[in-house]
Design a protein around this motif. Sequence first.
Motif, PDB file in Angstrom:
ATOM      1  N   ILE A  76      13.802  -5.976 -45.143  1.00 17.40           N
ATOM      2  CA  ILE A  76      13.483  -4.675 -45.742  1.00 17.40           C
ATOM      3  C   ILE A  76      12.320  -4.810 -46.706  1.00 17.40           C
ATOM      4  N   ARG A  77      12.343  -5.838 -47.542  1.00 19.67           N
ATOM      5  CA  ARG A  77      11.245  -6.027 -48.502  1.00 19.67           C
ATOM      6  C   ARG A  77       9.932  -6.330 -47.782  1.00 19.67           C
ATOM      7  N   LEU A  78       9.993  -7.112 -46.712  1.00 22.18           N
ATOM      8  CA  LEU A  78       8.782  -7.383 -45.949  1.00 22.18           C
ATOM      9  C   LEU A  78       8.303  -6.121 -45.236  1.00 22.18           C
ATOM     10  N   MET A  79       9.249  -5.293 -44.785  1.00 18.32           N
ATOM     11  CA  MET A  79       8.884  -4.023 -44.152  1.00 18.32           C
ATOM     12  C   MET A  79       8.139  -3.129 -45.137  1.00 18.32           C
ATOM     13  N   GLU A  80       8.668  -3.032 -46.368  1.00 16.05           N
ATOM     14  CA  GLU A  80       7.993  -2.235 -47.395  1.00 16.05           C
ATOM     15  C   GLU A  80       6.564  -2.722 -47.608  1.00 16.05           C
ATOM     16  N   MET A  81       6.419  -4.031 -47.683  1.00 16.35           N
ATOM     17  CA  MET A  81       5.121  -4.647 -47.919  1.00 16.35           C
ATOM     18  C   MET A  81       4.177  -4.405 -46.744  1.00 16.35           C
ATOM     19  N   SER A  82       4.750  -4.269 -45.553  1.00 13.55           N
ATOM     20  CA  SER A  82       3.951  -4.191 -44.329  1.00 13.55           C
ATOM     21  C   SER A  82       3.437  -2.789 -44.029  1.00 13.55           C
ATOM     22  N   LEU A  83       4.010  -1.766 -44.627  1.00 16.53           N
ATOM     23  CA  LEU A  83       3.662  -0.395 -44.243  1.00 16.53           C
ATOM     24  C   LEU A  83       2.223  -0.030 -44.592  1.00 16.53           C
ATOM     25  N   GLY A  84       1.760  -0.397 -45.765  1.00 14.06           N
ATOM     26  CA  GLY A  84       0.354  -0.189 -46.115  1.00 14.06           C
ATOM     27  C   GLY A  84      -0.054   1.267 -46.216  1.00 14.06           C
ATOM     28  N   THR A  85      -1.319   1.548 -45.851  1.00 16.18           N
ATOM     29  CA  THR A  85      -1.894   2.881 -45.991  1.00 16.18           C
ATOM     30  C   THR A  85      -2.260   3.473 -44.625  1.00 16.18           C
ATOM     31  N   GLU A  86      -2.379   4.782 -44.590  1.00 17.66           N
ATOM     32  CA  GLU A  86      -2.682   5.486 -43.345  1.00 17.66           C
ATOM     33  C   GLU A  86      -4.188   5.476 -43.121  1.00 17.66           C
ATOM     34  N   ASP A  87      -4.677   4.373 -42.564  1.00 22.02           N
ATOM     35  CA  ASP A  87      -6.109   4.184 -42.348  1.00 22.02           C
ATOM     36  C   ASP A  87      -6.271   3.004 -41.401  1.00 22.02           C
ATOM     37  N   ILE A  88      -7.495   2.792 -40.900  1.00 21.01           N
ATOM     38  CA  ILE A  88      -7.783   1.613 -40.098  1.00 21.01           C
ATOM     39  C   ILE A  88      -8.990   0.905 -40.708  1.00 21.01           C
ATOM     40  N   PHE A  89      -8.845  -0.376 -40.950  1.00 22.78           N
ATOM     41  CA  PHE A  89      -9.895  -1.142 -41.616  1.00 22.78           C
ATOM     42  C   PHE A  89      -9.624  -2.627 -41.399  1.00 22.78           C
ATOM     43  N   VAL A  90     -10.633  -3.448 -41.698  1.00 21.77           N
ATOM     44  CA  VAL A  90     -10.485  -4.898 -41.573  1.00 21.77           C
ATOM     45  C   VAL A  90     -10.003  -5.449 -42.908  1.00 21.77           C
ATOM     46  N   GLN A  91      -8.849  -6.095 -42.885  1.00 20.48           N
ATOM     47  CA  GLN A  91      -8.329  -6.703 -44.100  1.00 20.48           C
ATOM     48  C   GLN A  91      -9.233  -7.849 -44.545  1.00 20.48           C
ATOM     49  N   PRO A  92      -9.476  -7.971 -45.837  1.00 27.14           N
ATOM     50  CA  PRO A  92     -10.262  -9.107 -46.332  1.00 27.14           C
ATOM     51  C   PRO A  92      -9.702 -10.453 -45.890  1.00 27.14           C
ATOM     52  N   ALA A  93      -8.382 -10.514 -45.715  1.00 24.41           N
ATOM     53  CA  ALA A  93      -7.751 -11.769 -45.309  1.00 24.41           C
ATOM     54  C   ALA A  93      -8.149 -12.193 -43.899  1.00 24.41           C
ATOM     55  N   VAL A  94      -8.706 -11.253 -43.140  1.00 26.07           N
ATOM     56  CA  VAL A  94      -9.075 -11.538 -41.753  1.00 26.07           C
ATOM     57  C   VAL A  94     -10.488 -12.138 -41.653  1.00 26.07           C
ATOM     58  N   LYS A  95     -11.228 -12.154 -42.742  1.00 26.44           N
ATOM     59  CA  LYS A  95     -12.642 -12.537 -42.727  1.00 26.44           C
ATOM     60  C   LYS A  95     -12.878 -13.890 -42.052  1.00 26.44           C
ATOM     61  N   ASP A  96     -12.134 -14.908 -42.461  1.00 31.42           N
ATOM     62  CA  ASP A  96     -12.365 -16.250 -41.915  1.00 31.42           C
ATOM     63  C   ASP A  96     -12.015 -16.331 -40.438  1.00 31.42           C
ATOM     64  N   VAL A  97     -10.885 -15.697 -40.062  1.00 30.03           N
ATOM     65  CA  VAL A  97     -10.463 -15.721 -38.657  1.00 30.03           C
ATOM     66  C   VAL A  97     -11.455 -14.941 -37.806  1.00 30.03           C
ATOM     67  N   LYS A  98     -11.935 -13.816 -38.346  1.00 27.61           N
ATOM     68  CA  LYS A  98     -12.921 -13.007 -37.628  1.00 27.61           C
ATOM     69  C   LYS A  98     -14.168 -13.828 -37.326  1.00 27.61           C
ATOM     70  N   GLN A  99     -14.664 -14.564 -38.321  1.00 28.58           N
ATOM     71  CA  GLN A  99     -15.858 -15.379 -38.116  1.00 28.58           C
ATOM     72  C   GLN A  99     -15.601 -16.505 -37.117  1.00 28.58           C
ATOM     73  N   LYS A 100     -14.410 -17.066 -37.153  1.00 28.76           N
ATOM     74  CA  LYS A 100     -14.089 -18.175 -36.261  1.00 28.76           C
ATOM     75  C   LYS A 100     -13.952 -17.724 -34.807  1.00 28.76           C
ATOM     76  N   LEU A 101     -13.330 -16.559 -34.574  1.00 27.11           N
ATOM     77  CA  LEU A 101     -12.950 -16.172 -33.216  1.00 27.11           C
ATOM     78  C   LEU A 101     -13.833 -15.112 -32.572  1.00 27.11           C
ATOM     79  N   GLU A 102     -14.495 -14.270 -33.389  1.00 24.26           N
ATOM     80  CA  GLU A 102     -15.337 -13.240 -32.789  1.00 24.26           C
ATOM     81  C   GLU A 102     -16.519 -13.905 -32.069  1.00 24.26           C
ATOM     82  N   ARG A 103     -17.137 -13.188 -31.126  1.00 30.97           N
ATOM     83  CA  ARG A 103     -18.189 -13.775 -30.285  1.00 30.97           C
ATOM     84  C   ARG A 103     -19.579 -13.374 -30.759  1.00 30.97           C
ATOM     85  N   SER A 104     -20.519 -14.273 -30.523  1.00 31.55           N
ATOM     86  CA  SER A 104     -21.931 -14.031 -30.850  1.00 31.55           C
ATOM     87  C   SER A 104     -22.790 -14.252 -29.612  1.00 31.55           C
ATOM     88  N   LEU A 105     -24.000 -13.695 -29.617  1.00 27.13           N
ATOM     89  CA  LEU A 105     -24.939 -13.924 -28.516  1.00 27.13           C
ATOM     90  C   LEU A 105     -25.373 -15.390 -28.508  1.00 27.13           C
TER      91      LEU A 105
END
Length: 350
Positions: free
Chosen positions: A266-295
């Motif tokens: 329940i406590r993790l569920m509360e923490m997980s709900l977040g806000t009604e929007d779509i955006f890239v979490q700052p925590a994703v920055k490193d994974v995004k750079q590692k896995l996203e593709r470049s030319l």
Amino acid sequence: MIKPPASTYIIGEIGQNHNGSVEIAKQIIDLAASPVREQLFELSLKGMDAVKLTKRDLKHELSAAEMRRSYNSENSFGKTYGEHRKALELDEEQHFELYKYAKEKELDFVETLCAPSCLSLLKYFEPDRLKVASRDLTNLPLLEAMAETKIPMIISTGMSGKKELERALEVISGKHSKISILHCVSEYPTHPRHVNLNTLDYLLKNYKEYIIGYSDHTIGISVPVAAVAKGAQIIEKHITIDRCLKGTDQKGSLGKDGVRRMVRDIRLMEMSLGTEDIFVQPAVKDVKQKLERSLASKKHLASGHKISESDLHLLSPGIGFRWTEREKIVGKILKKDIGKDEIITEDYLI
């Protein structure tokens, strides 16, 4: 109106799982007060908020015939049903002792009162909330007597429909508006097909002036967690120190591990709900750079080569140009050689 809690208000219902023993009741309170940890992320989570006991007055509980009825169940604490109920009843002083013990553990104390005469308990202490059992939603004299105390009240809909709920709210709100409504199904245990969690949507839409929650009698923890996801602000669940103890409610209650897992989720569920929007979490920055593709280059390209789209494909990591940015590369001249399958950055371009 009670201000909605900042987080889900979780009530551990002791009910009669103390089996008439103050010491067992204290052990269940200890369980409710246990700290909850999520080990992977090293999170210390808020535990249960309250425990709940039930006070009956056997003089106003059962018919004479029911009190005399022989009771030979394996869960019986007496030869007759009346003796059984008497054995399970804690007196007012014992309730007060458990109230003080819960307060030492920083837990709220909720009391279900089953007769107006049970209000004599208030000469010892004032519970944080009074609960009306599902069966008593139509017991209007009891509701009125409880409402006169002005103590916040929780009512449960387990045996009633809209008409009964409206009448109960009319009686209580004539005295105060500190009311919470719990969706409930008085089937022990409740079959999944009968839970109808969408009733929460109805209550949240039509009774916005009250706090809405869920009193659970299902097996496991998934339904109360889902109820929180749907907006329930209170969760009530039977708890026990041992599901194998004698008693009709023990097997349908959460044991030690179940309590920990339900509160955690329940406590993790509360923490997980977040806000009604779509955006890239700052925590994703490193994974995004590692896995996203470049030319990148499909083949070895020499200095002076004019890059065409056919020279390009996409490879990780995401440190270069995206496909949508290929116009920044196509038609440009290389100022130095680049090997096959290398990310093309501005350093290579004239």
